[in-house]
Design a protein around this motif. Structure first.
Motif, PDB file in Angstrom:
ATOM      1  N   GLY A  92     -10.609  10.294  -3.358  1.00 40.15           N
ATOM      2  CA  GLY A  92     -10.354   8.882  -3.645  1.00 40.15           C
ATOM      3  C   GLY A  92      -9.972   8.127  -2.390  1.00 40.15           C
ATOM      4  N   ASP A  93      -9.288   6.994  -2.572  1.00 41.02           N
ATOM      5  CA  ASP A  93      -8.849   6.207  -1.428  1.00 41.02           C
ATOM      6  C   ASP A  93      -7.874   7.005  -0.567  1.00 41.02           C
ATOM      7  OD1 ASP A  93     -10.382   4.114  -2.306  1.00 41.02           O
ATOM      8  OD2 ASP A  93      -8.695   2.991  -3.168  1.00 41.02           O
ATOM      9  N   SER A  94      -7.888   6.735   0.719  1.00 42.89           N
ATOM     10  CA  SER A  94      -6.985   7.420   1.639  1.00 42.89           C
ATOM     11  C   SER A  94      -5.556   6.932   1.437  1.00 42.89           C
ATOM     12  CB  SER A  94      -7.412   7.177   3.079  1.00 42.89           C
ATOM     13  OG  SER A  94      -7.178   5.819   3.430  1.00 42.89           O
ATOM     14  N   ALA A  95      -4.616   7.727   1.924  1.00 43.58           N
ATOM     15  CA  ALA A  95      -3.216   7.309   1.865  1.00 43.58           C
ATOM     16  C   ALA A  95      -3.017   6.011   2.627  1.00 43.58           C
ATOM     17  CB  ALA A  95      -2.328   8.412   2.435  1.00 43.58           C
ATOM     18  N   ASP A  96      -3.748   5.823   3.708  1.00 45.43           N
ATOM     19  CA  ASP A  96      -3.621   4.598   4.494  1.00 45.43           C
ATOM     20  C   ASP A  96      -4.077   3.378   3.694  1.00 45.43           C
ATOM     21  OD1 ASP A  96      -2.814   3.765   7.233  1.00 45.43           O
ATOM     22  OD2 ASP A  96      -4.810   2.849   7.205  1.00 45.43           O
ATOM     23  N   GLU A  97      -5.156   3.522   2.925  1.00 50.30           N
ATOM     24  CA  GLU A  97      -5.620   2.411   2.090  1.00 50.30           C
ATOM     25  C   GLU A  97      -4.589   2.081   1.022  1.00 50.30           C
ATOM     26  OE1 GLU A  97     -10.424   2.671   1.912  1.00 50.30           O
ATOM     27  OE2 GLU A  97      -9.369   4.495   1.297  1.00 50.30           O
ATOM     28  N   HIS A  98      -4.039   3.107   0.382  1.00 49.78           N
ATOM     29  CA  HIS A  98      -2.987   2.876  -0.611  1.00 49.78           C
ATOM     30  C   HIS A  98      -1.787   2.183   0.039  1.00 49.78           C
ATOM     31  CE1 HIS A  98      -4.471   4.879  -4.236  1.00 49.78           C
ATOM     32  NE2 HIS A  98      -4.972   5.821  -3.467  1.00 49.78           N
ATOM     33  N   ALA A  99      -1.413   2.630   1.236  1.00 50.28           N
ATOM     34  CA  ALA A  99      -0.252   2.070   1.917  1.00 50.28           C
ATOM     35  C   ALA A  99      -0.463   0.593   2.248  1.00 50.28           C
ATOM     36  CB  ALA A  99       0.046   2.864   3.180  1.00 50.28           C
ATOM     37  N   ARG A 100      -1.647   0.245   2.696  1.00 52.65           N
ATOM     38  CA  ARG A 100      -1.922  -1.159   3.030  1.00 52.65           C
ATOM     39  C   ARG A 100      -1.795  -2.048   1.798  1.00 52.65           C
ATOM     40  NH1 ARG A 100      -1.249  -1.184   8.439  1.00 52.65           N
ATOM     41  NH2 ARG A 100      -2.142   0.741   9.263  1.00 52.65           N
ATOM     42  N   ARG A 101      -2.338  -1.582   0.672  1.00 52.16           N
ATOM     43  CA  ARG A 101      -2.241  -2.378  -0.566  1.00 52.16           C
ATOM     44  C   ARG A 101      -0.791  -2.514  -1.009  1.00 52.16           C
ATOM     45  NH1 ARG A 101      -7.089   0.379  -2.022  1.00 52.16           N
ATOM     46  NH2 ARG A 101      -5.919   1.934  -3.209  1.00 52.16           N
ATOM     47  N   ALA A 102      -0.057  -1.393  -0.966  1.00 55.66           N
ATOM     48  CA  ALA A 102       1.339  -1.420  -1.393  1.00 55.66           C
ATOM     49  C   ALA A 102       2.162  -2.339  -0.486  1.00 55.66           C
ATOM     50  CB  ALA A 102       1.918  -0.008  -1.383  1.00 55.66           C
ATOM     51  N   HIS A 103       1.866  -2.325   0.791  1.00 59.60           N
ATOM     52  CA  HIS A 103       2.598  -3.169   1.737  1.00 59.60           C
ATOM     53  C   HIS A 103       2.378  -4.651   1.431  1.00 59.60           C
ATOM     54  CE1 HIS A 103       3.811  -5.013   5.555  1.00 59.60           C
ATOM     55  NE2 HIS A 103       4.571  -3.940   5.739  1.00 59.60           N
ATOM     56  N   ARG A 104       1.140  -5.011   1.136  1.00 61.49           N
ATOM     57  CA  ARG A 104       0.848  -6.414   0.808  1.00 61.49           C
ATOM     58  C   ARG A 104       1.603  -6.849  -0.440  1.00 61.49           C
ATOM     59  NH1 ARG A 104      -4.448  -4.893   2.450  1.00 61.49           N
ATOM     60  NH2 ARG A 104      -5.086  -4.564   0.281  1.00 61.49           N
ATOM     61  N   LYS A 105       1.656  -5.977  -1.435  1.00 54.34           N
ATOM     62  CA  LYS A 105       2.350  -6.318  -2.681  1.00 54.34           C
ATOM     63  C   LYS A 105       3.859  -6.445  -2.449  1.00 54.34           C
ATOM     64  CE  LYS A 105      -1.034  -4.206  -5.796  1.00 54.34           C
ATOM     65  NZ  LYS A 105      -1.309  -3.103  -6.757  1.00 54.34           N
ATOM     66  N   LEU A 106       4.440  -5.504  -1.707  1.00 49.11           N
ATOM     67  CA  LEU A 106       5.882  -5.563  -1.458  1.00 49.11           C
ATOM     68  C   LEU A 106       6.261  -6.764  -0.601  1.00 49.11           C
ATOM     69  CD1 LEU A 106       7.015  -1.858  -0.820  1.00 49.11           C
ATOM     70  CD2 LEU A 106       7.439  -3.287  -2.821  1.00 49.11           C
ATOM     71  N   ALA A 107       5.380  -7.136   0.320  1.00 48.18           N
ATOM     72  CA  ALA A 107       5.666  -8.277   1.185  1.00 48.18           C
ATOM     73  C   ALA A 107       5.797  -9.564   0.394  1.00 48.18           C
ATOM     74  CB  ALA A 107       4.578  -8.411   2.246  1.00 48.18           C
ATOM     75  N   ALA A 108       5.186  -9.616  -0.790  1.00 49.65           N
ATOM     76  CA  ALA A 108       5.239 -10.818  -1.611  1.00 49.65           C
ATOM     77  C   ALA A 108       6.417 -10.812  -2.586  1.00 49.65           C
ATOM     78  CB  ALA A 108       3.934 -10.956  -2.403  1.00 49.65           C
ATOM     79  N   LEU A 109       7.193  -9.721  -2.608  1.00 50.47           N
ATOM     80  CA  LEU A 109       8.326  -9.600  -3.529  1.00 50.47           C
ATOM     81  C   LEU A 109       9.639  -9.788  -2.782  1.00 50.47           C
ATOM     82  CD1 LEU A 109       7.100  -6.464  -5.544  1.00 50.47           C
ATOM     83  CD2 LEU A 109       7.004  -8.866  -6.259  1.00 50.47           C
ATOM     84  N   PRO A 110      10.740 -10.040  -3.516  1.00 48.57           N
ATOM     85  CA  PRO A 110      12.040 -10.172  -2.844  1.00 48.57           C
ATOM     86  C   PRO A 110      12.380  -8.924  -2.041  1.00 48.57           C
ATOM     87  CG  PRO A 110      12.177 -10.910  -5.124  1.00 48.57           C
ATOM     88  CD  PRO A 110      10.831 -10.279  -4.972  1.00 48.57           C
TER      89      PRO A 110
END
Length: 429
Positions: free
Chosen positions: A323-341
């Motif tokens: 599936g997707d690489s850990a780096d791809e998952h990390a980039r998506r998770a980072h974008r989502k967290l950056a938009a949260l408090p």
């Protein structure tokens, strides 16, 4: 008796260390009645006239210490025991508690924890403070002990408990199941599951069992069909699997989230959809056998050492299974967290955020950032040594950061400050 500097200052007693729990439970499913005897073998860590055991709302018939009658009294959720003779520092003792009643889960800000009735059976999920809902204990994660759990209940039901099945005896309409957990285990990881389950052996590098309701057989077999491959992949990443076997229980009821116990994970029937829709959760719970069960935090402030690594294991399994690489998952998770408090420190999230998804995801990001900083050639040996050095032990953030520093060509003080302590989300390396 309380443990200082803890999220749960009224839990546990630092005046003794438990070496072994011997629990004999007789449970009536229809009436939800439990009659039990708990033998707690411990060593006093200081001289004391009395000591405390965490225990829910049961009737306590008698308490013996060293075979002699001891006085006991209830103070909230604490059973205070006063032996005939004061305990001396370094003295081993055995406390035997006879108790009975209707077990019920403990109400907390995260819902009900511990012994819980299903529509036809029982589920025990105690993280973090649910263990006293079914046995008297020193309910603190750093006091790990060996266990023997014996459960007698109606014969149509299967009993699955933490540890290895060492005996099974039928007498009349009831069957007694005996399990032994030799590796040290935190109280919240002790578990008993009761249901009309079918049990099957799963192929893989260590003994694995599935217990599930018959109606879900095809879905369960398919959805957990890659668990053996997953275990092999994690053993390469994290080091050898730490226990003698692994059991997955799929309860007949729906559950909001799966739950880990030592050598065991528990899923709801809703997590087996026949399409491997919850496979990331299968990976998450399996990873807890290394991070949480073998290596257990001594303070709940450090929960990222459990959940961050287990969440990162989801990304690693995706990477290892095509599936997707850990780096791809990390980039998506980072974008989502950056938009949260960004209003908490990963190493002290607070009680309200103890199981916040942001703790899980930021913990996984911290692990991935460390991997990127060290490089795979250093990161994986670092993990192997971490799990080997602290196997069956208690760990802390300070121990981990000191350990990781040894694998880095440059100081990591600033790296760990920004990722673990600063509320602001750093950029990924």
């Amino acid at each position: 008796m309380s443990v200082a500097h803890s999220y749960f200052p009224n839990r546990g007693d630092d005046g003794y260390r438990v070496e072994h729990y011997d629990l004999s439970l007789d449970y009536r499913i229809g009436s939800n009645k439990l009659t039990a005897v708990a033998r707690v073998s411990a060593v006093a860590t200081r001289q004391a006239e009395s000591f405390g055991l965490d225990l829910g709302a049961f009737r306590v018939g008698k308490v013996l210490v060293g075979g002699a009658q001891a006085r006991h009294a209830r103070r909230g959720d604490k059973l205070v025991v006063t032996p005939a003779t004061a305990l001396r520092e370094g003295e081993p003792f055995v406390a035997e508690v006879h108790y009975a009643g209707t077990p019920r889960p403990i109400s907390t800000r995260w819902g009900e924890l511990g012994w819980e009735e299903l529509s036809d059976g029982v589920l025990v999920a105690s993280q973090p403070i649910g263990a006293p809902s079914w046995f008297p204990c020193n309910d603190r994660p750093d006091d790990k002990a060996a266990y023997r759990i014996s459960v007698t209940t109606a014969s149509p039901y299967e009993v699955v408990a933490t540890g290895a099945l060492v005996g099974k005896r039928r007498a009349g309409s009831a069957t007694t199941w005996m399990y032994e957990q030799r590796e040290p285990m935190a109280t919240y990881l002790a578990s008993v599951q009761i249901g009309r389950y079918r049990q099957e052996v799963v192929p893989g590098p260590v003994p694995q069992r599935l217990a599930f309701p018959w109606r879900a057989a095809a879905r369960v077999r398919h959805d957990f069909g890659r668990q053996g491959q997953m275990l092999e992949a994690f053993a390469k990443r994290f080091g050898p699997y730490p226990f003698g076997g692994y059991t997955v229980v799929v309860a007949g009821d729906e559950l909001e989230i799966p739950i880990e116990a030592q050598g065991m994970s528990v899923f709801g029937v809703n997590h087996a959809d026949g399409r491997r829709g919850s496979e990331r959760l299968v990976a998450h719970e399996l990873a807890h056998q290394w991070f949480g069960n073998s290596l257990t935090i001594g303070d709940w402030r450090d929960i990222w050492l459990h959940e961050g690594f287990a969440a990162y294991a989801e990304w690693l399994w995706s990477e290892d299974s095509g599936g997707d690489s850990a780096d791809e998952h990390a980039r998506r998770a980072h974008r989502k967290l950056a938009a949260l408090p960004q209003d908490f420190s990963l190493t002290d999230p607070g009680l309200d955020r103890l199981f916040d998804d942001r703790v899980y995801k930021r913990g996984a990001l911290a692990v991935h950032a460390l991997r990127r900083t060290l490089g795979d050639a250093a990161f994986h040996p670092m993990l192997h040594e971490w799990t080997a050095t602290h196997r069956y032990g208690t760990v802390s953030t300070r121990q981990f950061t000191s350990h990781a520093e040894r694998y880095s060509a440059r100081p990591l003080e600033t790296f760990f400050w920004t990722w673990l302590r600063d509320p602001r989300l750093p950029f990924l390396p």
